[in-house]
Design a protein around this motif. Structure first.
Motif, short mmCIF file in Angstrom:
data_model
loop_
_atom_site.label_atom_id
_atom_site.label_comp_id
_atom_site.label_asym_id
_atom_site.label_seq_id
_atom_site.Cartn_x
_atom_site.Cartn_y
_atom_site.Cartn_z
N MET A 1 0.85 -1.16 0.00
CA MET A 1 0.00 0.00 0.00
C MET A 1 0.90 1.23 0.00
O MET A 1 1.86 1.32 0.76
CB MET A 1 -0.87 -0.04 1.26
CG MET A 1 -1.78 1.10 1.41
SD MET A 1 -2.85 1.09 2.88
CE MET A 1 -3.11 -0.60 3.22
N THR A 2 0.56 2.17 -0.86
CA THR A 2 1.38 3.38 -0.94
C THR A 2 1.11 4.28 0.27
O THR A 2 0.11 4.12 0.97
CB THR A 2 1.06 4.17 -2.22
OG1 THR A 2 -0.27 4.67 -2.13
CG2 THR A 2 1.24 3.33 -3.47
N GLU A 3 2.00 5.23 0.45
CA GLU A 3 1.83 6.19 1.56
C GLU A 3 0.55 7.01 1.39
O GLU A 3 -0.17 7.27 2.35
CB GLU A 3 3.06 7.10 1.66
CG GLU A 3 3.11 7.92 2.91
CD GLU A 3 3.23 7.09 4.19
OE1 GLU A 3 2.72 7.56 5.24
OE2 GLU A 3 3.80 5.99 4.16
N GLU A 4 0.27 7.41 0.15
CA GLU A 4 -0.95 8.18 -0.13
C GLU A 4 -2.20 7.36 0.20
O GLU A 4 -3.15 7.86 0.81
CB GLU A 4 -0.98 8.60 -1.59
CG GLU A 4 -2.21 9.40 -1.97
CD GLU A 4 -2.26 9.74 -3.45
OE1 GLU A 4 -3.36 10.08 -3.91
OE2 GLU A 4 -1.22 9.66 -4.14
N GLN A 5 -2.21 6.10 -0.19
CA GLN A 5 -3.35 5.23 0.12
C GLN A 5 -3.51 5.06 1.63
O GLN A 5 -4.63 5.10 2.16
CB GLN A 5 -3.16 3.86 -0.54
CG GLN A 5 -3.25 3.90 -2.04
CD GLN A 5 -2.79 2.61 -2.69
OE1 GLN A 5 -1.95 1.88 -2.14
NE2 GLN A 5 -3.31 2.31 -3.86
N TRP A 6 -2.39 4.87 2.32
CA TRP A 6 -2.44 4.69 3.76
C TRP A 6 -2.98 5.94 4.45
O TRP A 6 -3.77 5.84 5.39
CB TRP A 6 -1.07 4.32 4.31
CG TRP A 6 -1.06 4.21 5.80
CD1 TRP A 6 -0.39 5.01 6.67
CD2 TRP A 6 -1.78 3.27 6.60
NE1 TRP A 6 -0.64 4.61 7.95
CE2 TRP A 6 -1.49 3.55 7.95
CE3 TRP A 6 -2.64 2.22 6.30
CZ2 TRP A 6 -2.04 2.81 9.00
CZ3 TRP A 6 -3.18 1.48 7.34
CH2 TRP A 6 -2.88 1.79 8.68
#
Length: 126
Positions: A1-6
């Motif tokens: 999971m990307t940082e933006e998604q998180w």
């Protein structure tokens, strides 16, 4: 999971337990377990084949099923849809699915169960 998604997902999750005064083991990190759930979803592998980096497979599976039962995933989906809609990122005419366009499997549509019984062959009269 990307940082933006998180960053989008984290505020929607239940609070992380394990604070001061809590007994027992500290709770496993939500992000690690969710990444494990995503790995299972992506690969289609059984829970037991989950790589160790995501934690014990039993912990990941238990949290997934517990959140499913409590409606956590449904609430997350609804909130993410609302957020995306507010940003104008959802075209409902394209992304909308209802029962008029999704065919049900015959077993879900009330078909009779079991195999059809064959009828005896009738001989034709000459």
């Amino acid at each position: 999971m990307t940082e933006e998604q998180w960053l989008r997902l984290e505020p929607l999750l239940p609070t992380q337990r394990g604070g001061p005064g809590r007994r027992g083991r500290p709770a496993k990190d939500h992000r690690t377990l969710i990444n494990g759930m995503l790995w299972i979803d992506k690969t289609g592998a059984p829970w037991r084949d989950l790589p160790e980096q995501y934690g014990p497979w039993q912990t990941v599976a238990t949290r997934f099923y517990r959140w499913t039962k409590r409606g956590v995933w449904q609430k997350i989906l609804e909130q993410l849809q609302q957020d995306a809609d507010a940003r104008g990122e959802v075209q409902w005419s394209i992304h909308y699915i209802d029962s008029s366009v999704v065919r049900a499997h015959q077993h879900a549509a009330g078909a009779k169960r079991g195999t059809p019984k064959s009828r005896p062959i009738q001989k034709m009269k000459p």
